[in-house]
Design a protein around this motif. Structure first.
Motif, PDB file in Angstrom:
ATOM      1  N   ALA A 275     -13.065  -7.103 -20.140  1.00 39.51           N
ATOM      2  CA  ALA A 275     -14.405  -7.542 -19.387  1.00 39.51           C
ATOM      3  C   ALA A 275     -15.049  -9.276 -19.825  1.00 39.51           C
ATOM      4  CB  ALA A 275     -16.295  -6.690 -20.250  1.00 39.51           C
ATOM      5  N   PHE A 276     -14.692 -10.300 -20.255  1.00 35.59           N
ATOM      6  CA  PHE A 276     -14.943 -11.325 -20.404  1.00 35.59           C
ATOM      7  C   PHE A 276     -14.033 -12.084 -19.326  1.00 35.59           C
ATOM      8  CE2 PHE A 276     -13.728 -15.132 -21.770  1.00 35.59           C
ATOM      9  CZ  PHE A 276     -14.865 -16.296 -21.418  1.00 35.59           C
ATOM     10  N   GLY A 277     -12.928 -11.502 -19.159  1.00 37.13           N
ATOM     11  CA  GLY A 277     -11.940 -11.638 -18.369  1.00 37.13           C
ATOM     12  C   GLY A 277     -12.631 -11.373 -16.679  1.00 37.13           C
ATOM     13  N   ILE A 278     -13.006 -10.110 -16.782  1.00 38.66           N
ATOM     14  CA  ILE A 278     -13.390  -9.639 -15.531  1.00 38.66           C
ATOM     15  C   ILE A 278     -14.748 -10.520 -14.610  1.00 38.66           C
ATOM     16  CG2 ILE A 278     -14.473  -7.797 -14.177  1.00 38.66           C
ATOM     17  CD1 ILE A 278     -12.243  -5.728 -15.342  1.00 38.66           C
ATOM     18  N   GLY A 279     -15.556 -10.664 -15.832  1.00 38.57           N
ATOM     19  CA  GLY A 279     -16.901 -11.538 -15.869  1.00 38.57           C
ATOM     20  C   GLY A 279     -16.234 -13.410 -15.367  1.00 38.57           C
ATOM     21  N   THR A 280     -14.942 -13.630 -15.932  1.00 37.77           N
ATOM     22  CA  THR A 280     -15.377 -14.919 -15.734  1.00 37.77           C
ATOM     23  C   THR A 280     -14.525 -15.237 -14.259  1.00 37.77           C
ATOM     24  OG1 THR A 280     -14.443 -15.197 -17.558  1.00 37.77           O
ATOM     25  CG2 THR A 280     -14.147 -16.887 -16.622  1.00 37.77           C
ATOM     26  N   THR A 281     -13.675 -14.416 -14.064  1.00 39.33           N
ATOM     27  CA  THR A 281     -13.133 -14.342 -12.433  1.00 39.33           C
ATOM     28  C   THR A 281     -14.060 -14.175 -11.836  1.00 39.33           C
ATOM     29  OG1 THR A 281     -10.302 -14.295 -11.281  1.00 39.33           O
ATOM     30  CG2 THR A 281     -11.767 -12.179 -11.856  1.00 39.33           C
ATOM     31  N   GLU A 282     -14.984 -13.328 -11.625  1.00 36.90           N
ATOM     32  CA  GLU A 282     -15.471 -12.743 -10.532  1.00 36.90           C
ATOM     33  C   GLU A 282     -16.701 -14.330 -10.110  1.00 36.90           C
ATOM     34  OE1 GLU A 282     -19.285  -9.533  -8.538  1.00 36.90           O
ATOM     35  OE2 GLU A 282     -18.585  -9.944 -11.399  1.00 36.90           O
TER      36      GLU A 282
ATOM     37  N   ALA B  18      -4.533  -8.927 -14.019  1.00 34.42           N
ATOM     38  CA  ALA B  18      -3.899  -9.812 -15.062  1.00 34.42           C
ATOM     39  C   ALA B  18      -2.745 -10.618 -13.850  1.00 34.42           C
ATOM     40  CB  ALA B  18      -2.705  -9.906 -15.967  1.00 34.42           C
ATOM     41  N   GLY B  19      -2.267 -10.063 -13.076  1.00 35.84           N
ATOM     42  CA  GLY B  19      -1.289 -10.451 -12.055  1.00 35.84           C
ATOM     43  C   GLY B  19      -1.685 -10.771 -10.983  1.00 35.84           C
ATOM     44  N   ALA B  20      -3.424 -10.101 -10.093  1.00 36.43           N
ATOM     45  CA  ALA B  20      -3.303 -11.001  -8.974  1.00 36.43           C
ATOM     46  C   ALA B  20      -3.921 -12.367  -9.567  1.00 36.43           C
ATOM     47  CB  ALA B  20      -4.682  -9.886  -8.956  1.00 36.43           C
ATOM     48  N   ASN B  21      -4.435 -11.807  -9.994  1.00 36.66           N
ATOM     49  CA  ASN B  21      -5.429 -13.916 -10.647  1.00 36.66           C
ATOM     50  C   ASN B  21      -4.370 -14.736 -11.494  1.00 36.66           C
ATOM     51  OD1 ASN B  21      -8.480 -14.372 -11.636  1.00 36.66           O
ATOM     52  ND2 ASN B  21      -7.850 -12.155 -12.536  1.00 36.66           N
TER      53      ASN B  21
ATOM     54  N   LEU C 258      -7.375  -8.014  -4.129  1.00 34.36           N
ATOM     55  CA  LEU C 258      -6.418  -7.601  -5.095  1.00 34.36           C
ATOM     56  C   LEU C 258      -7.439  -7.397  -6.531  1.00 34.36           C
ATOM     57  CD1 LEU C 258      -3.798  -6.121  -5.203  1.00 34.36           C
ATOM     58  CD2 LEU C 258      -3.179  -8.333  -5.912  1.00 34.36           C
ATOM     59  N   ALA C 259      -7.673  -8.461  -7.075  1.00 40.51           N
ATOM     60  CA  ALA C 259      -8.598  -8.535  -8.077  1.00 40.51           C
ATOM     61  C   ALA C 259      -8.933  -7.946  -8.437  1.00 40.51           C
ATOM     62  CB  ALA C 259      -7.974 -10.081  -8.688  1.00 40.51           C
ATOM     63  N   GLY C 260     -10.026  -7.894  -7.296  1.00 42.55           N
ATOM     64  CA  GLY C 260     -11.013  -6.837  -7.419  1.00 42.55           C
ATOM     65  C   GLY C 260     -11.326  -5.126  -7.109  1.00 42.55           C
TER      66      GLY C 260
ATOM     67  N   ALA D 110      -8.520 -22.358 -13.067  1.00 43.47           N
ATOM     68  CA  ALA D 110      -8.788 -21.540 -13.527  1.00 43.47           C
ATOM     69  C   ALA D 110      -9.052 -20.570 -13.637  1.00 43.47           C
ATOM     70  CB  ALA D 110      -9.951 -21.560 -12.658  1.00 43.47           C
ATOM     71  N   PHE D 111      -7.467 -20.186 -12.462  1.00 48.22           N
ATOM     72  CA  PHE D 111      -7.030 -18.923 -12.747  1.00 48.22           C
ATOM     73  C   PHE D 111      -5.938 -18.221 -12.497  1.00 48.22           C
ATOM     74  CE2 PHE D 111      -9.212 -18.868  -7.701  1.00 48.22           C
ATOM     75  CZ  PHE D 111     -10.347 -18.136  -7.975  1.00 48.22           C
ATOM     76  N   ALA D 112      -5.328 -19.317 -14.173  1.00 50.60           N
ATOM     77  CA  ALA D 112      -4.070 -18.291 -14.473  1.00 50.60           C
ATOM     78  C   ALA D 112      -4.488 -19.017 -16.078  1.00 50.60           C
ATOM     79  CB  ALA D 112      -3.327 -20.526 -14.487  1.00 50.60           C
ATOM     80  N   GLY D 113      -5.413 -19.198 -15.957  1.00 49.80           N
ATOM     81  CA  GLY D 113      -6.446 -19.245 -17.509  1.00 49.80           C
ATOM     82  C   GLY D 113      -7.222 -17.807 -17.819  1.00 49.80           C
ATOM     83  N   VAL D 114      -7.525 -17.682 -16.758  1.00 50.91           N
ATOM     84  CA  VAL D 114      -7.953 -15.867 -16.624  1.00 50.91           C
ATOM     85  C   VAL D 114      -6.857 -15.079 -16.081  1.00 50.91           C
ATOM     86  CG1 VAL D 114      -9.364 -13.649 -14.830  1.00 50.91           C
ATOM     87  CG2 VAL D 114     -10.336 -16.681 -14.817  1.00 50.91           C
ATOM     88  N   ALA D 115      -6.198 -15.176 -16.058  1.00 49.58           N
ATOM     89  CA  ALA D 115      -4.527 -13.947 -15.797  1.00 49.58           C
ATOM     90  C   ALA D 115      -4.306 -14.550 -17.506  1.00 49.58           C
ATOM     91  CB  ALA D 115      -3.359 -14.934 -15.146  1.00 49.58           C
ATOM     92  N   VAL D 116      -4.133 -15.452 -18.392  1.00 54.98           N
ATOM     93  CA  VAL D 116      -3.709 -15.084 -19.290  1.00 54.98           C
ATOM     94  C   VAL D 116      -5.013 -13.820 -20.086  1.00 54.98           C
ATOM     95  CG1 VAL D 116      -3.581 -16.491 -21.693  1.00 54.98           C
ATOM     96  CG2 VAL D 116      -2.468 -17.601 -19.594  1.00 54.98           C
ATOM     97  N   ILE D 117      -6.293 -14.494 -20.234  1.00 56.09           N
ATOM     98  CA  ILE D 117      -7.111 -13.882 -20.948  1.00 56.09           C
ATOM     99  C   ILE D 117      -6.699 -12.250 -20.507  1.00 56.09           C
ATOM    100  CG2 ILE D 117      -9.764 -12.664 -20.874  1.00 56.09           C
ATOM    101  CD1 ILE D 117     -10.253 -15.805 -20.264  1.00 56.09           C
TER     102      ILE D 117
END
Length: 406
Positions: free
Chosen positions: A12-19, A79-82, A100-102, A159-166
């Motif tokens: 959920a933290f990763g989802i909120g961050t990428t949004e 993770a793949g979309a980010n 796709l990420a959404g 920023a997006f690479a970091g979210v993908a790792v999360i």
């Protein structure tokens, strides 16, 4: 709390961050891809479109899969979309990966909350669900500011690479820590969908779209306002995004208590307060002292209203809790898309960087009007409900005729 629950929180933290991280790096993305800031704002609307489409469709599709399998698939897609966003060659490709990420956003939060509640004893189910949603709050407090700072200093792709790792880490932990989940019972979808034809449910969703759309109109373009009008640097923008997160946290905590005590008055008061806070930001954005106060108020007032709306919608659609939860996420992201589009249109029309806040104030004022209309329909429906269940006084009981067979 089980380790698997913390993995859901991390997801959920990763989802909120990428949004929301895109809002902190919008100028950098626009400059690097050679597009205007309003055009780059379509990346916000694109993610919201993915949530609107994915939340109900994946919620229905996932009802036929074991929940653990479904959650892992959602995290893999996320993770793949980010990761694709981090290497997107141009604006169109980045827009596609944002959509796709959404897609997994609403389904992951909805199914994750159900799984979290089933992992603990009955008296701790509420705490477990709150722990998952804590990831969204922490994203606004820490994930978005840190991701924005990383994107501004190292490049927006990081920023997006970091979210993908999360997302990948959350999937690995969840796979090892979450026990196998039973396949959920089939859901009568047609019966649940019928709930959304009720006028009060539709009105409540309209309040979400317009009331909270006002907040997104301003927040979508907060980074260019803070740098171009307020005069902050990258560190100042990150701190202001964190301040907004603090406001949302305070609003979420206070909103839960206020919604339990008086949901409709809370909705009226804080939707109006959100409109006033947005207007305040439009006129104080040039002040490094007053602008942070307005940012804090926008986050706090908006999330108090959000909590009341969620309570109201779930009450009006209690026969369809799964689709209602997905519908709430869809409505919020329609608000996200609407606010970003109208705010960007105001900038494109030459009205200035602070014009999205005024657009937001107008949208929230419309939301307040719809909330008042919702309350009026509630008051009109209440006498009918009381009449339908009113007992017959004992002194007239003998005068009630026997029922006649059809």
């Amino acid at each position: 709390m089980p380790i698997a629950l913390w993995a859901l929180t991390l997801g959920a933290f990763g989802i909120g961050t990428t949004e929301f991280v895109i809002m902190g790096i919008l100028p950098e993305v626009a400059a690097d891809l050679g597009v205007s800031i309003p055009t780059a704002g379509h990346l916000i609307s694109g993610y919201a479109l993915g949530v609107v489409i994915g939340a109900p469709l994946l919620a229905v599709a996932g009802s036929r899969l074991p929940r653990k399998t479904f959650l892992l698939a959602l995290l893999g897609l996320f993770a793949g979309a980010n990761a694709l966003s981090a290497v997107a060659p141009g604006h169109e490709a980045l827009l596609a990966t944002r959509v796709l990420a959404g897609l997994p956003h609403g389904a992951f939060l909805g199914i994750g909350s159900v799984v979290a509640a089933d992992m603990v004893a009955g008296h701790r189910r509420g705490q477990a669900v709150a722990r998952v949603l804590l990831g969204l709050t922490l994203a606004n407090v820490a994930g978005v500011p840190l991701g924005s700072l990383m994107g501004q200093e190292l490049g927006w792709r990081w920023a997006f690479a970091g979210v993908a790792v999360i997302g990948a880490v959350a999937a690995v932990v969840l796979r090892s820590a979450l026990p196998e989940q039973p396949r959920p019972a089939p859901v009568p979808v047609r019966r649940e969908v019928g709930v959304f034809a009720r006028p009060q449910v539709l009105l409540a969703f309209a309040v979400v779209v317009f009331g909270f759309g006002g907040s997104f109109a301003a927040y979508s373009y907060i980074s260019p306002v803070l740098t171009g009008v307020t005069g902050y640097g990258s560190t100042g923008v990150a701190l202001m995004l964190g301040l907004y997160g603090v406001g949302t946290t305070v609003g979420a905590v206070a909103g839960g208590r206020l919604a339990d005590a008086a949901p409709m008055p809370t909705l009226y008061l804080f939707t109006g307060a959100l409109a006033a806070s947005l207007g305040l930001f439009a006129f104080t954005a040039g002040s490094p002292v007053l602008a942070p106060i307005a940012v804090l108020l926008i986050g706090a007032t908006g999330f108090v209203a959000v909590t009341s709306l969620q309570t109201t919608i779930l009450e009006k659609a209690k026969e369809a809790p799964g689709l209602a939860a997905a519908g709430i996420h869809s409505a919020f992201n329609i608000a996200n898309a609407l606010g970003a589009l109208l705010g960007g249109a105001a900038i494109s029309a030459g009205l200035g960087l602070t014009s999205p806040a005024l657009v937001g104030a107008a949208l929230s004022a419309v939301g307040l009007g719809l909330a008042l209309l919702l309350g009026l329909s509630e008051r009109r429906a209440a006498p009918a409900r009381r009449t339908a269940v009113a007992p017959v006084p004992e002194e007239f009981a003998d005068e009630v005729p026997e029922p006649v067979a059809a």
